[in-house]
Write an enzyme that holds these catalytic residues in place. Structure first.
Site, PDB file in Angstrom:
ATOM      1  N   CYS A  86       9.040  47.303  46.708  1.00 57.53           N
ATOM      2  CA  CYS A  86       8.889  47.156  48.158  1.00 57.53           C
ATOM      3  C   CYS A  86       9.428  45.792  48.620  1.00 57.53           C
ATOM      4  O   CYS A  86       9.789  44.942  47.802  1.00 57.53           O
ATOM      5  CB  CYS A  86       7.417  47.301  48.549  1.00 57.53           C
ATOM      6  SG  CYS A  86       6.363  45.978  47.933  1.00 57.53           S
ATOM      7  N   CYS A 126       7.583  42.772  47.188  1.00 58.96           N
ATOM      8  CA  CYS A 126       7.907  42.544  45.776  1.00 58.96           C
ATOM      9  C   CYS A 126       9.244  41.820  45.645  1.00 58.96           C
ATOM     10  O   CYS A 126       9.388  40.892  44.850  1.00 58.96           O
ATOM     11  CB  CYS A 126       7.954  43.864  45.020  1.00 58.96           C
ATOM     12  SG  CYS A 126       6.397  44.781  45.048  1.00 58.96           S
TER      13      CYS A 126
END
Length: 78
Positions: A11, A14
């Site tokens: 994501c 991240c």
């Protein structure tokens, strides 16, 4: 050499954590390797229940937070 692992499914948070970790390690002049772990079974083996997670030298040091580069730097100094 410092081993940095980013735990998450890929994501935006991240990805940003990975970038911040790279910036922190570079600023400190560390020799490091960075690995992104996206497999949920592997993520759970670190004890991480909320992503993104940050692992330094095999130890989970943060989970569920998007740390700034300065915050990662302080963790890398320990």
């Amino acid at each position: 050499m410092v081993t940095i692992q980013i735990l998450g499914t890929g994501c935006q948070k991240c990805t940003e954590l990975a970038n911040n970790a790279e910036q922190a390690a570079t600023k400190l002049g560390l020799e490091y390797s960075l690995e992104k772990i996206t497999d949920l079974n592997q993520i759970v083996t670190f004890g991480c229940m909320t992503t993104p997670g940050l692992v330094i030298n095999g130890q989970l040091v943060s989970q569920g937070k998007l740390l700034k580069a300065e915050q990662v730097q302080s963790l890398l100094k320990k």
